[in-house]
Design a protein around this motif. Sequence first.
Motif: not given
Length: 183
Positions: A4, A6-11, A16
């Motif tokens: 993971r 730092s720019s990852d986000r859970i969507v 997607h």
Amino acid sequence: MTIRVSSDRIVPVEEHLIPLHNILRRLAISLFLTMAIWTYFVDDLISSWIFSHSPPGALSVYGPYDWLEIRWSAIIILAVVTVLPIFCYDIRGFIRPGLLAKEQKWLDIFLLGNIVTIPLILWYVWFSMIPTYVDGVYLFDSIENVSSHYDARDIFSLASGISWIVIVGFVATFSTSLARLLG
């Protein structure tokens, strides 16, 4: 193992799939429009290919439906090759944000390499390899005072078969490489 950044986000998955759906829809529309455009130019293109890359009168179209098969095969191949850069650009934009810097570099090189090499390979097949093949067969098969005639559909089928191997090979290599890259 999940990495993971730092720019990852859970969507949610739907978020997607909507951009992917848009890409596939744009690809289908582009393919349809490109096929419609190639429909107007393909007859002259095939005729010039048949007559300029073979001994005089050596290639003939024998069956009434053979011309239709040749014509539509050429339209589809030309449309796929024409839309390939658009597809690669769109799929790059979709996949790239989820990759690490090293993976992004690999993706860029792979897609750019295929945008350049696939048309070059297909040009070589259609305008160098197949005419050389026809000329060689014409020389080896020539009998004095007997003119040889070859079915253009069979030679065209050979060239289009090689073209489809190259195109499907790109898709298979891309899919396999991406699956391996993502683990």
